[in-house]
Design a protein around this motif. Structure first.
Motif, mmCIF file in Angstrom:
data_model
loop_
_atom_site.group_PDB
_atom_site.id
_atom_site.type_symbol
_atom_site.label_atom_id
_atom_site.label_comp_id
_atom_site.label_asym_id
_atom_site.label_seq_id
_atom_site.Cartn_x
_atom_site.Cartn_y
_atom_site.Cartn_z
ATOM 1 N N PRO A 178 76.245 5.029 43.120
ATOM 2 C CA PRO A 178 76.766 6.353 42.757
ATOM 3 C C PRO A 178 76.427 7.396 43.820
ATOM 4 C CG PRO A 178 75.523 5.358 40.950
ATOM 5 C CD PRO A 178 75.264 4.525 42.154
ATOM 6 N N GLU A 179 77.303 8.355 44.001
ATOM 7 C CA GLU A 179 77.057 9.397 45.003
ATOM 8 C C GLU A 179 75.797 10.193 44.700
ATOM 9 O OE1 GLU A 179 80.421 11.893 45.495
ATOM 10 O OE2 GLU A 179 81.744 10.302 46.217
ATOM 11 N N ASP A 180 75.468 10.326 43.411
ATOM 12 C CA ASP A 180 74.305 11.128 43.031
ATOM 13 C C ASP A 180 73.095 10.256 42.707
ATOM 14 O OD1 ASP A 180 75.279 10.004 40.739
ATOM 15 O OD2 ASP A 180 75.750 11.890 39.732
ATOM 16 N N PHE A 181 73.088 9.029 43.193
ATOM 17 C CA PHE A 181 71.981 8.106 42.966
ATOM 18 C C PHE A 181 70.692 8.723 43.512
ATOM 19 C CE2 PHE A 181 70.235 3.680 44.222
ATOM 20 C CZ PHE A 181 69.474 3.628 43.072
ATOM 21 N N LYS A 182 69.647 8.757 42.682
ATOM 22 C CA LYS A 182 68.388 9.396 43.070
ATOM 23 C C LYS A 182 67.300 8.404 43.427
ATOM 24 C CE LYS A 182 65.421 12.724 43.639
ATOM 25 N NZ LYS A 182 65.510 13.646 44.767
ATOM 26 N N LEU A 206 63.728 -2.499 35.024
ATOM 27 C CA LEU A 206 64.232 -1.651 36.102
ATOM 28 C C LEU A 206 65.198 -0.623 35.554
ATOM 29 C CD1 LEU A 206 65.250 -2.496 39.663
ATOM 30 C CD2 LEU A 206 66.998 -1.474 38.203
ATOM 31 N N ARG A 207 65.046 0.592 36.032
ATOM 32 C CA ARG A 207 66.005 1.658 35.738
ATOM 33 C C ARG A 207 66.291 2.409 37.028
ATOM 34 N NH1 ARG A 207 66.367 3.569 30.471
ATOM 35 N NH2 ARG A 207 68.230 4.614 31.293
ATOM 36 N N VAL A 208 67.496 2.905 37.149
ATOM 37 C CA VAL A 208 67.809 3.819 38.235
ATOM 38 C C VAL A 208 68.166 5.159 37.604
ATOM 39 C CG1 VAL A 208 68.620 1.973 39.732
ATOM 40 C CG2 VAL A 208 70.262 3.193 38.301
ATOM 41 N N ASN A 209 67.945 6.220 38.359
ATOM 42 C CA ASN A 209 68.343 7.525 37.841
ATOM 43 C C ASN A 209 69.138 8.298 38.880
ATOM 44 O OD1 ASN A 209 66.193 8.225 39.503
ATOM 45 N ND2 ASN A 209 65.315 9.681 38.088
ATOM 46 N N ARG A 210 69.807 9.337 38.397
ATOM 47 C CA ARG A 210 70.684 10.141 39.221
ATOM 48 C C ARG A 210 70.224 11.577 39.188
ATOM 49 N NH1 ARG A 210 74.469 10.022 35.498
ATOM 50 N NH2 ARG A 210 75.957 11.217 36.735
ATOM 51 N N GLN A 211 70.594 12.303 40.242
ATOM 52 C CA GLN A 211 70.333 13.742 40.279
ATOM 53 C C GLN A 211 71.618 14.443 40.699
ATOM 54 O OE1 GLN A 211 66.595 15.542 41.868
ATOM 55 N NE2 GLN A 211 67.916 16.437 43.421
ATOM 56 N N TYR A 212 72.008 15.443 39.925
ATOM 57 C CA TYR A 212 73.258 16.122 40.228
ATOM 58 C C TYR A 212 73.196 17.557 39.712
ATOM 59 C CZ TYR A 212 74.268 15.018 35.338
ATOM 60 O OH TYR A 212 74.188 14.906 33.966
ATOM 61 N N GLU A 213 74.169 18.335 40.104
ATOM 62 C CA GLU A 213 74.274 19.731 39.672
ATOM 63 C C GLU A 213 75.099 19.773 38.388
ATOM 64 O OE1 GLU A 213 72.672 22.354 41.106
ATOM 65 O OE2 GLU A 213 71.739 20.743 42.277
ATOM 66 N N ALA A 214 74.432 19.938 37.254
ATOM 67 C CA ALA A 214 75.111 19.958 35.962
ATOM 68 C C ALA A 214 75.711 21.345 35.719
ATOM 69 C CB ALA A 214 74.121 19.610 34.850
ATOM 70 N N GLU A 215 76.993 21.363 35.383
ATOM 71 C CA GLU A 215 77.680 22.629 35.140
ATOM 72 C C GLU A 215 77.349 23.150 33.747
ATOM 73 O OE1 GLU A 215 81.795 21.840 35.699
ATOM 74 O OE2 GLU A 215 81.561 21.168 37.779
ATOM 75 N N ALA A 216 77.036 24.423 33.667
ATOM 76 C CA ALA A 216 76.733 25.049 32.381
ATOM 77 C C ALA A 216 78.021 25.287 31.603
ATOM 78 C CB ALA A 216 76.001 26.376 32.588
ATOM 79 N N LEU A 217 77.935 25.169 30.277
ATOM 80 C CA LEU A 217 79.096 25.464 29.442
ATOM 81 C C LEU A 217 79.512 26.915 29.592
ATOM 82 C CD1 LEU A 217 78.143 23.553 26.166
ATOM 83 C CD2 LEU A 217 79.874 22.887 27.850
ATOM 84 N N PHE A 218 80.798 27.177 29.411
ATOM 85 C CA PHE A 218 81.385 28.521 29.485
ATOM 86 C C PHE A 218 81.210 29.154 30.869
ATOM 87 C CE2 PHE A 218 79.763 27.912 25.121
ATOM 88 C CZ PHE A 218 80.981 27.842 24.464
ATOM 89 N N SER A 219 81.078 28.324 31.914
ATOM 90 C CA SER A 219 80.837 28.883 33.246
ATOM 91 C C SER A 219 81.947 28.548 34.241
ATOM 92 C CB SER A 219 79.517 28.356 33.802
ATOM 93 O OG SER A 219 79.633 26.984 34.173
ATOM 94 N N TRP A 220 82.960 27.793 33.809
ATOM 95 C CA TRP A 220 84.034 27.353 34.699
ATOM 96 C C TRP A 220 83.511 26.457 35.822
ATOM 97 C CZ3 TRP A 220 88.934 28.816 33.206
ATOM 98 C CH2 TRP A 220 89.030 29.908 32.337
#
Length: 246
Positions: A178-182, A206-220
């Motif tokens: 994934p592009e946001d693979f952490k 084993l687990r992998v996690n991701r990091q990304y910019e989560a968009e806030a609701l009502f923010s477009w």
């Protein structure tokens, strides 16, 4: 300088607010003109704008959940795991959000008799900034003349080290990445020698996690917050729910 920082922080909120007003006004005016110029047209316009402002954040949440489920389905996650008691060494990057797990108490795991947390550097990451091909996790270190005989290791490794290594990633490495693979978080059992080869590890869990910019609701989508999914704390809690001591 402070005013520029304030504007940089406030600008996404201002943009979201102004766009909501513009869409609400436009939709309200159209309804007002087409439906007999009733007052509730402006409320309908506001409702339409509010709903539209959540489209991008909701779509992002759905896609994020799809990726999380797909990754989890490919990970070695036994429903239950019974392990012999033993000491555990926890290796992580203390300066990496989404990798470090400062509040995690590994001694709370039922099979762990004692635990020690150390940095990935220079145990797994050498002075050149590369993932080592072979290391002895039970070897003496500058801060300790002797080490306990660790039976297990829990390693939290940023994906950049596996991707930059001069050996092929292990079979369990996520494909496609994934592009946001952490990072990669894994529990492994050490051989009696304590020597491991990162390219050949066979994780018990084993687990992998991701990091990304989560968009806030009502923010477009203008207002975002950096999140990790799942967090290292959630990963440890998931492991604790699956493991028992023999």
């Amino acid at each position: 300088m402070a005013i520029f920082y304030f504007l940089a922080v406030a600008l996404p909120y201002i943009a979201a607010f102004l766009l909501t007003l513009a869409v609400a006004a436009g939709a309200g005016l159209l309804i007002w003109l087409l439906n007999g110029r009733h007052w509730w047209a402006w409320l309908a316009g506001l409702a339409i704008a509010a709903a539209a402002s959540t489209v991008s954040p909701v779509l992002q949440r759905l896609e994020s959940e799809r990726i999380t489920v797909a990754l989890a389905a490919a990970e070695p996650q036994p429903e239950s795991l019974a392990l012999e008691p033993g000491a555990l060494i926890h290796l992580h990057d203390g300066n990496h959000a989404g990798i470090t797990c400062r509040p995690c108490d590994f001694t709370a795991l039922p099979f762990v008799t004692e635990a020690e947390t150390v940095s990935l550097y220079p145990v797994l990451i050498d002075e050149r900034g590369e993932l080592v091909e072979r290391t002895n996790l039970n070897a003496p270190t500058p801060d300790r003349a002797t080490r306990a005989r660790f039976r297990y290791a829990f390693m939290s490794i940023p994906q950049v080290w596996y991707e930059g290594a001069d050996f092929d990633p292990p079979a369990w490495y996520p494909v496609p990445v994934p592009e946001d693979f952490k990072g990669v978080h894994m529990l492994v059992e050490l051989p009696p020698t304590g020597i491991i080869r990162p390219a050949e590890l066979q994780p018990l869990y084993l687990r992998v996690n991701r990091q990304y910019e989560a968009e806030a609701l009502f923010s477009w989508g203008f207002v975002t917050d950096t999140v990790q999914r799942p967090t290292p704390e959630e990963i440890l809690a998931d492991l604790a729910a699956r493991v028992t001591a023999k």
